[in-house]
Scaffold this active site. Structure first.
Site, PDB file in Angstrom:
ATOM      1  N   ASP A  20       0.805  -1.274  -0.110  1.00 44.04           N
ATOM      2  CA  ASP A  20      -0.047  -0.074   0.034  1.00 44.04           C
ATOM      3  C   ASP A  20       1.012   1.220  -0.023  1.00 44.04           C
ATOM      4  OD1 ASP A  20       0.723  -0.917   2.597  1.00 44.04           O
ATOM      5  OD2 ASP A  20      -0.921   0.454   3.402  1.00 44.04           O
ATOM      6  N   HIS A  21       2.025   1.001   0.220  1.00 43.73           N
ATOM      7  CA  HIS A  21       3.052   2.207   0.499  1.00 43.73           C
ATOM      8  C   HIS A  21       4.123   2.457  -0.843  1.00 43.73           C
ATOM      9  CE1 HIS A  21       1.691   3.434   4.404  1.00 43.73           C
ATOM     10  NE2 HIS A  21       1.431   2.195   4.437  1.00 43.73           N
ATOM     11  N   HIS A  81       7.173  -1.933  12.792  1.00 48.68           N
ATOM     12  CA  HIS A  81       5.889  -2.359  12.119  1.00 48.68           C
ATOM     13  C   HIS A  81       6.168  -3.697  11.536  1.00 48.68           C
ATOM     14  CE1 HIS A  81       2.396  -1.913   9.723  1.00 48.68           C
ATOM     15  NE2 HIS A  81       3.012  -1.925   8.677  1.00 48.68           N
ATOM     16  N   ASP A  89       3.994   3.320   8.865  1.00 47.52           N
ATOM     17  CA  ASP A  89       2.815   2.594   9.890  1.00 47.52           C
ATOM     18  C   ASP A  89       3.603   1.960  11.065  1.00 47.52           C
ATOM     19  OD1 ASP A  89       1.116   2.781   7.529  1.00 47.52           O
ATOM     20  OD2 ASP A  89       1.615   0.515   7.031  1.00 47.52           O
ATOM     21  N   HIS A  92      -4.673   6.850   6.517  1.00 50.38           N
ATOM     22  CA  HIS A  92      -4.576   5.488   6.683  1.00 50.38           C
ATOM     23  C   HIS A  92      -5.526   5.089   7.680  1.00 50.38           C
ATOM     24  CE1 HIS A  92      -2.421   1.657   7.133  1.00 50.38           C
ATOM     25  NE2 HIS A  92      -1.286   1.992   6.142  1.00 50.38           N
TER      26      HIS A  92
HETATM   27 ZN   LIG Z   1       0.023   0.932   5.585  1.00 52.87          ZN
HETATM   28 ZN   LIG Z   2       2.558  -1.086   6.712  1.00 52.82          ZN
END
Ligand SMILES: [Zn+2]
Ligand SMILES: [Zn+2]
Length: 286
Positions: A54-55, A127, A195, A253
């Protein structure tokens, strides 16, 4: 984190004078830039927090886009450990006309890039995969104390440039020192955190931010899930902003499981009033 009908994957563009700096490059970033009418070739830096899709899924597309738009200047990509290797994989998996060079910097804790006007620092966060938070800090500026120089009848003059550079100047037989004729203006600070689970060092890293842009993945009632997936919960995000003395907190997010996003923001606001959920393509002046 999946994109939803209204929310794309994370990517935040910071514009500072002529510098365009992208933080994260989720899927669809090149399309969003097009919607925002921002020429991608002007992007000088891409800071990736970590390599969850997602990043970072937008990177191949972004490279294609930059190539197709004829980018000539070097692109600097910053990311956590193994970023160099991963960029090489992208280069092997896809093909585009390499009319621009990609310089890769693997960042750790501390200063990553410094220009005459700003510094970007990184901090390793927690994370479960190498992940970085970033802070953008504008440097202190020397400004002319017009109220003071006005007394000498000096409002606009090339001499003021010298005064600004720290020289004592003489005007109509009178001396004006930089000590009295200038003052220092503190630079702005923007912190970007996503994150991570909460840990106390995040407070120091974010200290005195004008804006914190933070993930807000889970609500307090889903604490267990947040710990399992290594994200923050609403009250922690609010507390982070409060304890680090932030002026504003911008939230993004958010887990798509919350159909009522207002409820998420309200929970943060219970701890930190100046919290706001940002929408895709929203522009914020700092
Ligand atoms: Zn993320
Ligand atoms: Zn992540």
């Amino acid at each position: 984190m999946f994109p939803t009908e209204r929310r794309n994957h994370p990517s935040v563009l910071l514009r500072y004078n002529g510098d365009l700096i992208l933080f994260d490059c989720g899927e669809g970033t090149q399309k969003q830039l097009r919607k925002a009418k921002i020429p991608p070739t002007k992007i000088k830096y891409i800071f990736i927090t970590h390599w969850h899709g997602d990043h970072s899924l937008g990177l191949p597309g972004m490279f294609q886009s930059l190539s197709a738009h004829g980018k000539k200047e070097k692109l600097i990509v910053v990311g956590p450990a193994k970023t160099k290797e991963r960029i090489e994989y992208i280069k092997k998996a896809f093909t585009w006309y390499e009319n621009f060079q990609i310089e890769v910097i693997e960042a750790k804790n501390g200063k990553v890039i410094e220009t005459d006007e700003w510094i970007i620092k990184a901090m390793e966060v927690k994370h479960g995969t190498p992940c970085l938070a970033y802070s953008f800090e504008e440097k202190e500026k020397v400004k002319i104390n017009i109220e003071y120089t006005k007394k000498f009848g000096l409002i606009q003059h090339p001499l003021l440039g010298k005064l600004q550079k720290g020289q004592t100047i003489e005007w109509k037989g009178k001396k004006i020192t930089p000590k009295k004729g200038t003052f220092k203006k503190k630079g702005k600070k923007i912190t970007y955190i996503t994150d991570t689970v909460f840990f106390p060092e995040l407070i120091d890293f974010s200290m005195d931010s004008d804006v914190i842009i933070s993930e807000c993945s889970f609500m307090d009632r889903d604490t267990e899930m947040a710990l399992d997936k290594k994200h923050m919960i609403t009250s922690q995000v609010g507390m982070l902003a409060k304890k680090s003395n932030a002026k504003k907190l911008l939230l993004f997010h958010i887990s798509p499981r919350y159909s009522n996003e207002k409820e998420v923001v309200e929970e943060v606001k219970k701890v930190f009033e100046e919290a706001k959920l940002v929408n895709d393509l929203e522009k914020i002046n700092v």
